[in-house]
Motif scaffolding. Sequence first.
Motif, PDB file in Angstrom:
ATOM      1  N   ARG A   9       5.275   6.156  -0.701  1.00  0.00           N
ATOM      2  CA  ARG A   9       6.136   6.096   0.484  1.00  0.00           C
ATOM      3  C   ARG A   9       7.599   5.835   0.120  1.00  0.00           C
ATOM      4  O   ARG A   9       8.500   6.177   0.878  1.00  0.00           O
ATOM      5  N   VAL A  42       2.099   2.179  -3.422  1.00  0.00           N
ATOM      6  CA  VAL A  42       1.110   2.870  -4.255  1.00  0.00           C
ATOM      7  C   VAL A  42       0.931   4.329  -3.823  1.00  0.00           C
ATOM      8  O   VAL A  42       0.722   5.219  -4.654  1.00  0.00           O
ATOM      9  N   THR A  43       1.048   4.591  -2.530  1.00  0.00           N
ATOM     10  CA  THR A  43       0.798   5.945  -2.013  1.00  0.00           C
ATOM     11  C   THR A  43       2.029   6.843  -2.015  1.00  0.00           C
ATOM     12  O   THR A  43       1.968   7.976  -1.541  1.00  0.00           O
ATOM     13  N   LYS A  87       0.832  -1.202   0.000  1.00  0.00           N
ATOM     14  CA  LYS A  87       0.000   0.000   0.000  1.00  0.00           C
ATOM     15  C   LYS A  87       0.868   1.256   0.000  1.00  0.00           C
ATOM     16  O   LYS A  87       0.555   2.244  -0.675  1.00  0.00           O
ATOM     17  N   GLY A  88       1.983   1.227   0.746  1.00  0.00           N
ATOM     18  CA  GLY A  88       2.909   2.351   0.759  1.00  0.00           C
ATOM     19  C   GLY A  88       3.556   2.564  -0.603  1.00  0.00           C
ATOM     20  O   GLY A  88       3.864   3.703  -0.989  1.00  0.00           O
TER      21      GLY A  88
END
Length: 578
Positions: free
Chosen positions: A351, A348-349, A345-346
């Motif tokens: 990070r 994609v966001t 998820k990081g």
Amino acid sequence: MSPTAAAATNTTVDATAAGPEGPAGTAGRTGTAAAAAHTGTAGTGTPGSALGHVTFLGAGPGDPGLLTLRAVEALAHADVLVGDQHVLDVVRTHARPGVDTAQPGDAEGELSPSAAAAKFFMAAARSGKRVVRAIAGDPGLDSAAAAEMLACARAGIPFEVVPGVAAAVGVPAYAGVPLSGDVRFVEAATASGRCWSEAGASDATLVVSTTLQTVAANAAELVSGGRRPDTPLTVTVAGTTTRQRTWTATLSTIAAELKATKALPTPEGPIAAIAVVGEPTTQRELLSWFETKPLFGWKVLVPRTKEQAASLSDQLRSYGAVPHEVPTIAVEPPRTPQQMERAVKGLVTGRYEWIAFTSVNAVKAVREKFEEYGLDARAFAGIKVAAVGEQTAAALVEFGVKPDLVPSGEQSAAGLLEDWPPYDPVFDPIDRVFLPRADIATETLVAGLVELGWEVDDVTAYRTVRASPPPAETREAIKGGGFDAVLFTSSSTVRNLVGIAGKPHNVTVIACIGPATAKTAEEHGLRVDVMAPEPSVHALAQALADFGVRRREAAVAAGDPVTRPSERRPGSRRRARV
């Protein structure tokens, strides 16, 4: 028809099933028109009927690499494969998973095996299936195949012929015996006395399709027909395969040569052989390119899965070896997947600035997590991607991602660090690296990246556990000296192989990828014979090939026969070097 053939009728494959069309544009179509377009046989069958077709395919003399492109195409679209077991072993690799197979078995009533096979595959074709009738060598030179073709023609079943490399041509080429000038071909099983007399009286080079058991009698026939007793000849069995063996003698000495080398008698039945009689055989010492490959006939144990060992096994085959993959580890998901989920998820966001892949398994783990979330390669947009080596890079490219960094030198964590740029707050908006790895990975890469100024999320993407033991026959071959060499690509492969299968026999050549692996092997009582000059599996395979060359040269220089390590059986186990 054999039980195998009968069983093949229990599973049907719909010839109208969707599938990619080949160059002929007929895959997935049924009916006479489609079959005729594919085979060039027009006007047969009933218009509009769901009639399949039969491909009489030449499988060559034994080497799967001799299959033609057209043969591979036909096999990819086959619904049913029909052929002898040794022929099916050559062709099935190119067929679809789960394809039906059948073998010409014992005669049914008054039917010969060939007629019984024809009856079976013609019924399959009538039901709309695409049948490949695989024939050893070239079907155009096989009388039984010709009869089967005639049966198809009379029944109105469309068929085509895909020629193959004839054994009488391919085997001499692999034995280093050129065929030029006046060449005559003799089928010993059907040759008459007149045929032998004419062949004996001629000066032509003779290529005799025979058996190992009858070649001496054939030689005597030629001498009786007028050939000089001192005429040279070669006899080759298992031609074009890694079991190939060739004897060089004369018409008068071949019987003694076969006896002296203990080639005869054999416990099995007739062994097919190709004999070449004439002067071209005298050039074999210079032209024997196949049997003199560095690892010709060596059975090499590769302690990796088929997927991991693909390119390594291909390299070993190019040296004439027979690779045998035995997984020593199994890959399982992490016990707590939450860390991996947060990291993806990081990713994609935004990070991370970098993601570094240190194995094909790491690529697979991330790809599976992407698919679970409905993501694809586009999620890597704006992120720099590093791969530890060529195989990992290839797995990324297959995923749709071209890595930004692959080591220019050593393909390892150390090599990756050599080329990794230090963190620069001016040019790098984010200072974090995502490192999906195995649970037993070393700290070398993490420590090196931290030293370069990067923050690292070292995430367990998968666990490695010891694999299940291999089959009993493989374990016995390992402990009993059935393998000529084993390649150890890490210390864990040494420990795991010994743990699940036992210690390799003392005659087996031990090859290690580096000093740490060699030390582990010696700690387990193994003598290390070969070590790669650099920590690369391909360098390790090359080092083993170089060892094979030196071993062959030493045997030739000493006047000894060239044998494989497994053919030696010393009385005591070699001791590990200290």
